[in-house]
Design a protein around this motif. Structure first.
Motif, mmCIF file in Angstrom:
data_model
loop_
_atom_site.group_PDB
_atom_site.id
_atom_site.type_symbol
_atom_site.label_atom_id
_atom_site.label_comp_id
_atom_site.label_asym_id
_atom_site.label_seq_id
_atom_site.Cartn_x
_atom_site.Cartn_y
_atom_site.Cartn_z
ATOM 1 N N HIS A 1 0.842 -1.199 0.000
ATOM 2 C CA HIS A 1 0.000 0.000 0.000
ATOM 3 C C HIS A 1 0.874 1.245 0.000
ATOM 4 O O HIS A 1 0.613 2.224 0.672
ATOM 5 N N GLY A 2 1.942 1.207 -0.794
ATOM 6 C CA GLY A 2 2.850 2.338 -0.855
ATOM 7 C C GLY A 2 3.965 2.193 0.144
ATOM 8 O O GLY A 2 3.995 1.282 0.957
ATOM 9 N N GLY A 3 4.932 3.105 0.086
ATOM 10 C CA GLY A 3 6.030 3.053 1.027
ATOM 11 C C GLY A 3 7.133 2.138 0.532
ATOM 12 O O GLY A 3 7.096 1.605 -0.577
ATOM 13 N N TYR A 4 8.121 1.924 1.375
ATOM 14 C CA TYR A 4 9.282 1.143 0.991
ATOM 15 C C TYR A 4 9.503 0.014 1.977
ATOM 16 O O TYR A 4 8.959 -0.011 3.076
ATOM 17 N N ALA A 5 10.353 -0.914 1.584
ATOM 18 C CA ALA A 5 10.616 -2.072 2.429
ATOM 19 C C ALA A 5 11.264 -1.672 3.741
ATOM 20 O O ALA A 5 11.123 -2.349 4.749
ATOM 21 N N THR A 6 12.015 -0.564 3.712
ATOM 22 C CA THR A 6 12.743 -0.152 4.903
ATOM 23 C C THR A 6 11.917 0.733 5.815
ATOM 24 O O THR A 6 12.442 1.347 6.732
ATOM 25 N N ALA A 7 10.620 0.848 5.548
ATOM 26 C CA ALA A 7 9.766 1.686 6.393
ATOM 27 C C ALA A 7 9.788 1.174 7.824
ATOM 28 O O ALA A 7 10.002 0.000 8.085
ATOM 29 N N ASP A 8 9.576 2.083 8.759
ATOM 30 C CA ASP A 8 9.566 1.720 10.169
ATOM 31 C C ASP A 8 8.158 1.935 10.699
ATOM 32 O O ASP A 8 7.685 3.068 10.757
ATOM 33 N N PRO A 9 7.412 0.886 11.074
ATOM 34 C CA PRO A 9 7.877 -0.500 11.085
ATOM 35 C C PRO A 9 7.875 -1.117 9.681
ATOM 36 O O PRO A 9 7.238 -0.594 8.789
ATOM 37 N N SER A 10 8.603 -2.211 9.523
ATOM 38 C CA SER A 10 8.713 -2.861 8.229
ATOM 39 C C SER A 10 7.357 -3.317 7.733
ATOM 40 O O SER A 10 6.472 -3.687 8.510
ATOM 41 N N MET A 11 7.199 -3.324 6.415
ATOM 42 C CA MET A 11 5.949 -3.775 5.807
ATOM 43 C C MET A 11 5.896 -5.289 5.702
ATOM 44 O O MET A 11 4.911 -5.846 5.233
ATOM 45 N N ASN A 12 6.964 -5.981 6.103
ATOM 46 C CA ASN A 12 6.999 -7.438 6.133
ATOM 47 C C ASN A 12 6.757 -7.932 7.547
ATOM 48 O O ASN A 12 7.302 -7.381 8.496
ATOM 49 N N LYS A 13 5.941 -8.972 7.675
ATOM 50 C CA LYS A 13 5.682 -9.555 8.984
ATOM 51 C C LYS A 13 5.734 -11.073 8.875
ATOM 52 O O LYS A 13 5.170 -11.654 7.941
ATOM 53 N N PRO A 14 6.405 -11.743 9.819
ATOM 54 C CA PRO A 14 6.453 -13.209 9.774
ATOM 55 C C PRO A 14 5.075 -13.797 10.010
ATOM 56 O O PRO A 14 4.205 -13.163 10.638
ATOM 57 N N VAL A 15 4.872 -15.006 9.521
ATOM 58 C CA VAL A 15 3.561 -15.641 9.671
ATOM 59 C C VAL A 15 3.307 -16.099 11.098
ATOM 60 O O VAL A 15 2.223 -16.595 11.408
ATOM 61 N N THR A 16 4.297 -15.933 11.982
ATOM 62 C CA THR A 16 4.084 -16.251 13.399
ATOM 63 C C THR A 16 3.340 -15.132 14.111
ATOM 64 O O THR A 16 2.969 -15.280 15.273
ATOM 65 N N GLU A 17 3.111 -13.996 13.435
ATOM 66 C CA GLU A 17 2.312 -12.902 13.980
ATOM 67 C C GLU A 17 0.952 -12.883 13.289
ATOM 68 O O GLU A 17 0.790 -13.427 12.200
ATOM 69 N N PRO A 18 -0.050 -12.219 13.895
ATOM 70 C CA PRO A 18 -1.320 -12.041 13.185
ATOM 71 C C PRO A 18 -1.116 -11.201 11.935
ATOM 72 O O PRO A 18 -0.154 -10.431 11.821
ATOM 73 N N LEU A 19 -2.025 -11.347 10.972
ATOM 74 C CA LEU A 19 -1.973 -10.537 9.767
ATOM 75 C C LEU A 19 -2.226 -9.072 10.106
ATOM 76 O O LEU A 19 -2.825 -8.743 11.127
ATOM 77 N N ARG A 20 -1.792 -8.196 9.201
ATOM 78 C CA ARG A 20 -2.183 -6.805 9.317
ATOM 79 C C ARG A 20 -3.689 -6.705 9.068
ATOM 80 O O ARG A 20 -4.322 -7.646 8.593
ATOM 81 N N THR A 21 -4.251 -5.546 9.362
ATOM 82 C CA THR A 21 -5.677 -5.340 9.120
ATOM 83 C C THR A 21 -6.018 -5.695 7.677
ATOM 84 O O THR A 21 -5.354 -5.248 6.745
#
Length: 520
Positions: A386-406
């Motif tokens: 949804h825009g932004g960069y991979a290095t955004a804080d917090p990162s736009m990547n999340k491991p599958v051991t966490e809940p999904l983003r909204t």
């Protein structure tokens, strides 16, 4: 006899499903989009359905219900509403791959909060539950709207909570972070609702699970003295025992709602499959995910320690990131292993809590069939688009051991699974390896992974619905774009169930009534 409910802006039925779980009979469900009504009616055949602009409905002809649920949509406040945006041309057209969504699905969604007051003025229900994005608190007329309830003889409460933190023995949590604001509005002759979230969390100082409490930061926004905000930035959870400090509630991981039988397409093979190349920003996010989430780690058994005072003996482990440093000298004893991600123990009961293996002993094994299983995540991760960069804080990547983003109304989340180049992979959870030859050709070690060797696909509407805690058998009509919009705009079933139960308790319809109704 059941308590009755009317569902305004019902969407695909998350609110109705939760209310039914809580023991309510949903008499009428209303929505402006025919596709959403089609899905709702397929799953709630005993409910009367009305596809119309609610602003044009004569409220006098609607039934008088004990409870009104309303989810007015403020698309100008949140991108989760599915409003159109100028396309980022660096990213492939996700909608084009999953079907067209008609313009009417995007339009006419801005039905104001005033329609909820209009129903209450005519029918005077005992309880009204209103759901919206947290940003609704910034609406410049929110104070006026709240005053309207006072004028009609109602008390107003509110709670801000993430769907990931709502659950219990009879109410599985949602596997996604979904911060929302919920208004609990009760007639003066009805007891106030118990709207305090109490998610289970492990407290180190207590040495046990506790019912955590919300702790609001001093600068959090307040409406009529009631705090408003999101988990993390505005509030945390703390142990109820004095000064034990913050605790982290148990959550359901994204891995629990993903279809692992569908690996997607190898990124390097997208052209051969007739798919457009991924854009540079997407590739950068995947590369960052490989570096920060999916990298394997070498674990070595370092030895034992002994506490002279207590006589206790403890083994200790040492870890070396495989992609950052050489491995230590290999000895004749088998003492090294590869860790792709932290394993965790899952309890297969309704609450479904996960227990990291590094967090101490597993929970008590009981005779009630609540078996435990060891899960080793495959190093996969979910990336947002949804825009932004991979290095955004917090990162736009999340491991599958966490809940999904909204989950939003757009197909903007992808699943990335790293695999070793040049060989067919066998997950550690597979039943058996392929035949072992006389020469060494099998290895557990995963070398540095190239982005082109990762498998990539977008999350599917069914997975988004799973994250909203819909039943796996819930029917979703329409093409994939329409299905995703329905799932993204839906109310999380577990939160509607929780609020419905609180409303039922206030109306004298407690657990015994729900149990009796289920048995009947």
């Amino acid at each position: 006899m059941s308590l009755t409910a009317v569902d305004y802006f019902c969407g695909m039925g998350g609110s109705s499903s939760g209310l039914v779980e809580a023991g309510f009979e949903v008499q009428v469900a209303l929505n402006h989009w025919s596709r959403a009504i089609e899905t709702h009616s397929a799953n709630h055949p005993n409910t009367e359905h009305l596809c119309a602009d609610i602003q044009q409905v004569d409220v006098r002809y609607l039934p008088k219900a004990d409870l009104l649920w309303a989810s007015p949509i403020c698309t100008e406040l949140s991108q989760a509403g599915g409003r159109k945006k100028p396309r980022d041309h660096d990213q492939p057209g996700l909608w084009e791959e999953h079907g067209h969504v008609p313009a009417e699905a995007f339009e006419r969604t801005r039905v104001t909060f005033w329609e909820v007051l209009r129903y209450a003025e005519v029918h005077n229900p005992a309880v009204i539950l209103v759901e919206n994005v947290v940003e609704a608190a910034d609406w410049h007329l929110i104070g006026t709207w709240l005053h309207g309830w006072t004028s009609l003889g109602y008390d107003v409460q509110l709670v801000c909570v993430s769907a990931a933190h709502v659950g219990g023995e009879e109410n599985d949590p949602a596997a996604q972070w979904r911060d929302r604001i919920y208004f609990g509005i009760t007639r003066k002759d009805v007891p106030l609702l118990d709207l305090e979230p109490r998610p289970l969390a492990w407290c180190e100082k207590c040495g046990r699970d506790v019912e955590a409490r919300q702790w609001w930061k001093p600068r959090a926004k307040r409406i009529n003295g009631m705090p408003v905000g999101k988990y993390g930035p505005q509030y945390l959870y703390v142990c109820p025992e004095g000064d034990h400090g913050p605790v982290e509630p148990y959550v359901a991981p994204a891995a629990s709602v993903i279809d692992w039988t569908d690996l997607g397409v190898r990124i390097g093979d997208r052209e051969a499959h007739g798919l457009r190349d991924l854009g540079p920003k997407t590739m950068a996010r995947i590369k960052l995910g490989l570096q920060t989430i999916a990298d394997p780690v070498l674990i070595g058994a370092g030895g034992n320690t002994w506490d002279a005072a207590s006589g206790a003996k403890n083994s200790y482990l040492r870890a070396w990131p495989l992609l950052e440093s050489p491995t230590p000298a290999q000895v004749t004893a088998i003492q090294n292993g590869i860790a792709m991600s932290e394993p965790f123990v899952t309890m297969s009961r309704k609450h479904g809590r996960n227990h990291p293996v590094s967090a101490g002993p597993v929970p008590t094994f009981s005779a009630g069939g609540f078996h435990h299983g060891l899960t080793i995540p495959p190093g996969a991760f979910v990336s947002a688009h949804h825009g932004g960069y991979a290095t955004a804080d917090p990162s736009m990547n999340k491991p599958v051991t966490e809940p999904l983003r909204t989950q939003t109304a757009q197909l903007n989340k992808s699943l990335v699974i790293p695999y070793r180049k040049g060989a067919k992979p066998y997950p550690a959870t597979a039943d058996a390896l392929s035949t072992l030859a006389t020469r060494e050709q099998h290895a557990l070690l995963q070398a540095a992974i190239e982005v082109e060797d990762c498998y990539f696909r977008m999350l599917k509407p069914r997975e988004a619905a799973n994250a909203q805690r819909f039943a796996r058998t819930y029917v979703i009509t329409g093409n994939q774009g329409e299905q995703q919009m329905q799932a993204g705009n839906a109310v999380a079933v577990n939160v509607a169930s929780w609020l419905g139960r609180r409303a039922g308790d206030a109306l004298g319809w407690g657990t015994s009534h729900r149990t009796h109704q289920t048995a009947a």
